[in-house]
Design a protein around this motif. Structure first.
Motif, PDB file in Angstrom:
ATOM      1  N   ILE A 159       0.840  -1.204   0.000  1.00  0.00           N
ATOM      2  CA  ILE A 159       0.000   0.000   0.000  1.00  0.00           C
ATOM      3  C   ILE A 159       0.875   1.254   0.000  1.00  0.00           C
ATOM      4  O   ILE A 159       0.616   2.224  -0.726  1.00  0.00           O
ATOM      5  CB  ILE A 159      -0.938   0.002   1.220  1.00  0.00           C
ATOM      6  CG1 ILE A 159      -2.053  -1.018   1.025  1.00  0.00           C
ATOM      7  CG2 ILE A 159      -1.533   1.385   1.444  1.00  0.00           C
ATOM      8  CD1 ILE A 159      -2.980  -0.704  -0.140  1.00  0.00           C
ATOM      9  N   ASP A 160       1.925   1.244   0.815  1.00  0.00           N
ATOM     10  CA  ASP A 160       2.836   2.398   0.871  1.00  0.00           C
ATOM     11  C   ASP A 160       3.508   2.614  -0.480  1.00  0.00           C
ATOM     12  O   ASP A 160       3.642   3.749  -0.961  1.00  0.00           O
ATOM     13  CB  ASP A 160       3.882   2.153   1.959  1.00  0.00           C
ATOM     14  CG  ASP A 160       4.573   3.445   2.391  1.00  0.00           C
ATOM     15  OD1 ASP A 160       4.033   4.535   2.098  1.00  0.00           O
ATOM     16  OD2 ASP A 160       5.637   3.371   3.014  1.00  0.00           O
ATOM     17  N   MET A 161       3.920   1.530  -1.120  1.00  0.00           N
ATOM     18  CA  MET A 161       4.520   1.624  -2.448  1.00  0.00           C
ATOM     19  C   MET A 161       3.507   2.177  -3.450  1.00  0.00           C
ATOM     20  O   MET A 161       3.819   3.064  -4.258  1.00  0.00           O
ATOM     21  CB  MET A 161       4.996   0.250  -2.897  1.00  0.00           C
ATOM     22  CG  MET A 161       5.664   0.246  -4.273  1.00  0.00           C
ATOM     23  SD  MET A 161       5.945  -1.443  -4.859  1.00  0.00           S
ATOM     24  CE  MET A 161       4.271  -1.974  -5.147  1.00  0.00           C
ATOM     25  N   GLY A 162       2.271   1.666  -3.387  1.00  0.00           N
ATOM     26  CA  GLY A 162       1.244   2.138  -4.304  1.00  0.00           C
ATOM     27  C   GLY A 162       0.950   3.612  -4.133  1.00  0.00           C
ATOM     28  O   GLY A 162       0.748   4.344  -5.122  1.00  0.00           O
ATOM     29  N   TRP A 163       0.912   4.073  -2.893  1.00  0.00           N
ATOM     30  CA  TRP A 163       0.688   5.500  -2.634  1.00  0.00           C
ATOM     31  C   TRP A 163       1.773   6.343  -3.285  1.00  0.00           C
ATOM     32  O   TRP A 163       1.483   7.374  -3.917  1.00  0.00           O
ATOM     33  CB  TRP A 163       0.657   5.753  -1.128  1.00  0.00           C
ATOM     34  CG  TRP A 163       0.659   7.212  -0.749  1.00  0.00           C
ATOM     35  CD1 TRP A 163       1.702   7.939  -0.276  1.00  0.00           C
ATOM     36  CD2 TRP A 163      -0.443   8.114  -0.836  1.00  0.00           C
ATOM     37  NE1 TRP A 163       1.333   9.234  -0.055  1.00  0.00           N
ATOM     38  CE2 TRP A 163       0.008   9.375  -0.391  1.00  0.00           C
ATOM     39  CE3 TRP A 163      -1.769   7.986  -1.254  1.00  0.00           C
ATOM     40  CZ2 TRP A 163      -0.822  10.493  -0.344  1.00  0.00           C
ATOM     41  CZ3 TRP A 163      -2.594   9.104  -1.210  1.00  0.00           C
ATOM     42  CH2 TRP A 163      -2.120  10.334  -0.765  1.00  0.00           C
ATOM     43  N   ASN A 164       3.015   5.908  -3.163  1.00  0.00           N
ATOM     44  CA  ASN A 164       4.115   6.665  -3.756  1.00  0.00           C
ATOM     45  C   ASN A 164       4.068   6.624  -5.286  1.00  0.00           C
ATOM     46  O   ASN A 164       4.414   7.605  -5.943  1.00  0.00           O
ATOM     47  CB  ASN A 164       5.458   6.126  -3.244  1.00  0.00           C
ATOM     48  CG  ASN A 164       5.790   6.646  -1.861  1.00  0.00           C
ATOM     49  OD1 ASN A 164       6.270   7.755  -1.707  1.00  0.00           O
ATOM     50  ND2 ASN A 164       5.521   5.837  -0.853  1.00  0.00           N
ATOM     51  N   ILE A 165       3.613   5.494  -5.862  1.00  0.00           N
ATOM     52  CA  ILE A 165       3.461   5.423  -7.315  1.00  0.00           C
ATOM     53  C   ILE A 165       2.406   6.425  -7.784  1.00  0.00           C
ATOM     54  O   ILE A 165       2.620   7.204  -8.715  1.00  0.00           O
ATOM     55  CB  ILE A 165       3.073   3.998  -7.756  1.00  0.00           C
ATOM     56  CG1 ILE A 165       4.251   3.044  -7.545  1.00  0.00           C
ATOM     57  CG2 ILE A 165       2.648   3.974  -9.222  1.00  0.00           C
ATOM     58  CD1 ILE A 165       3.906   1.584  -7.777  1.00  0.00           C
ATOM     59  N   LEU A 166       1.254   6.425  -7.113  1.00  0.00           N
ATOM     60  CA  LEU A 166       0.173   7.326  -7.502  1.00  0.00           C
ATOM     61  C   LEU A 166       0.552   8.794  -7.302  1.00  0.00           C
ATOM     62  O   LEU A 166       0.038   9.668  -7.989  1.00  0.00           O
ATOM     63  CB  LEU A 166      -1.092   6.995  -6.704  1.00  0.00           C
ATOM     64  CG  LEU A 166      -1.720   5.630  -7.005  1.00  0.00           C
ATOM     65  CD1 LEU A 166      -2.841   5.332  -6.029  1.00  0.00           C
ATOM     66  CD2 LEU A 166      -2.234   5.563  -8.426  1.00  0.00           C
ATOM     67  N   GLU A 167       1.453   9.052  -6.354  1.00  0.00           N
ATOM     68  CA  GLU A 167       1.932  10.409  -6.125  1.00  0.00           C
ATOM     69  C   GLU A 167       3.081  10.783  -7.053  1.00  0.00           C
ATOM     70  O   GLU A 167       3.529  11.925  -7.071  1.00  0.00           O
ATOM     71  CB  GLU A 167       2.386  10.559  -4.668  1.00  0.00           C
ATOM     72  CG  GLU A 167       1.252  10.647  -3.667  1.00  0.00           C
ATOM     73  CD  GLU A 167       0.561  11.993  -3.710  1.00  0.00           C
ATOM     74  OE1 GLU A 167       1.146  12.991  -3.255  1.00  0.00           O
ATOM     75  OE2 GLU A 167      -0.578  12.053  -4.223  1.00  0.00           O
TER      76      GLU A 167
END
Length: 419
Positions: free
Chosen positions: A336-344
């Motif tokens: 989830i943390d990785m996904g948040w950074n991808i979307l950002e």
């Protein structure tokens, strides 16, 4: 508006994935003067912050929008304007809504069938509060109800049975409107219970389902025991889980849908899905079932990636699970943390997180296998953005040497050719 002959807003909303409030404000500013528009917002104190932001945007344009007017009702001071908008620009007018005056209160109570000699006592005890006048029982109003909350408890709630309390609990704790079908999905609903609540004005029926007054909601939430609240939260979570299943979510092969979902456009009609996912996760967390909520957030992230969803739940989920010595939860939080950074757009940070994801424990290998495969497939996208095309190609070569779902092989053939 479209029924009135103006399709500007309808066309814009149907053509964009994420409507921009500034653009909406500009469109309304150009509304033809022959089509007057009155926007009414009730219970602003319970609204999402985005509604306040929209109102702030509209406020800045109101002086140039001759055909547009707003009525906003709130039990707390609204935050989208300040005293300058009232006293200087005068684009906002304020009005405090008080209880009924004595004559209006008497007329209302007479229409409800109260005797003349009872009216003054009731009005003194209720202060003319419209909801109190609607709820007061002809059979007994002799309590000292200087506080309206005490009146609700003594005069109303203590006379309800467990089934009726459960109905009010579900309606109070759900953030989305529920109808009779929804209630029947999670409890044994007897029609006379709904009719009694409607007769007592504790709930109101609208085309979208039941509505409950904020004052009643607040009192119900305070009156429920911890066990009752958790049960209501769990039932609502189960309800929206079933709703999601019915529209194709929560399927067994959910991890094998796309190798890089953030690169795809959302299909039409996804707003209910995201709302339902948000409600299920919220209710699971509220019921103390955070460990069940995290996989659902990942599932949503895989299929309908939304920064709003992750932003809403990332912190409360991480707070609830960070102290657990659970490798599976740790892997899921990292994803989830990785996904948040991808979307950002923070791909370097995403790559660091990806490289630090620990191997699963043996007992969880099968459970996490397909999930980790999907995460590995995103690596070439991230590598390309951080380290250039060559690293992206190297990642693709590494992935294609490893076991991947057969239906994704053509995707990687095309990807390799694109380099």
């Amino acid at each position: 508006l479209s029924l009135s002959g103006w399709d500007g807003l309808k066309e814009y909303l149907s053509s964009t994935r994420e409507p921009d409030r500034e653009a909406v404000g500009d469109l309304l500013r150009n509304l033809p003067p022959e089509i007057p528009l009155l926007l009414i917002f009730d219970d602003l104190q319970s609204a999402h912050e985005q509604i306040n932001t929209l109102l702030s945007t509209l406020k800045e344009r109101l002086s140039h929008m001759d055909g547009v007017n707003l009525i906003v009702l709130s039990r707390q001071r609204a935050t989208f304007y300040d005293i300058r908008d009232v006293k200087i620009s005068k684009v906002i007018g304020e009005m405090e809504l008080l209880g009924f005056d004595r004559e209006t209160s008497k007329r209302f109570l007479k229409e409800r069938g109260f005797n003349e000699h009872d009216l003054d006592a009731i009005i003194d005890r209720t202060g003319g509060h419209p909801l109190a006048l609607a709820l007061v029982d002809r059979e007994g109003y002799g309590f000292d109800i200087s506080e309206f909350d005490q009146f609700l408890k003594e005069e109303i709630f203590n006379k309800l049975d467990d089934n009726q309390i459960m109905i009010l609990g579900l309606l109070s704790l759900s953030r989305l409107q529920l109808d009779e079908i929804d209630l029947r999905m999670v409890m044994n609903l007897e029609k006379n219970n709904i009719e009694r609540l409607l007769d007592h004005h504790l709930v109101f029926l609208t085309p979208g389902g039941f509505v409950i007054h904020d004052l009643v909601r607040d009192q119900i939430v305070m009156s429920l025991s911890k066990e009752q609240r958790n049960r209501c939260h769990s039932l609502i979570a189960d309800l929206f889980h079933e709703k999601l299943v019915n529209i194709g979510f929560h399927q067994d092969a959910r991890w094998e849908i796309t190798p890089f979902p953030f690169a795809l456009e959302d299909a039409t009609g996804l707003v209910p899905l995201q709302l339902y996912v948000s409600e299920e996760i919220h209710q699971l967390i509220s019921a103390g079932r955070s460990d069940q909520a995290l996989p659902i957030l990942i599932e949503a992230f895989m299929q309908v990636p939304s920064k709003d969803l992750i932003k809403e739940f990332k912190e409360p989920l991480f707070q609830g699970l960070s102290k657990k010595k659970d490798t599976t939860a740790r892997i899921e939080m990292d994803i989830i943390d990785m996904g948040w950074n991808i979307l950002e757009g923070h791909f370097e940070k995403a790559l660091d997180i990806l490289e630090g994801i620990p191997p699963p424990e043996r007992k969880d290998e099968e459970k996490l296998r397909s999930l980790k495969e999907c995460v590995a497939m995103w690596r070439h996208h991230i590598e390309e953005r951080v380290n250039g095309p060559k690293k992206g190609l190297d990642a693709v070569k590494k992935i294609t040497r490893e076991r991947i779902p057969s239906k994704l092989v053509p995707y990687f053939i095309v990807t390799r050719a694109s380099y």
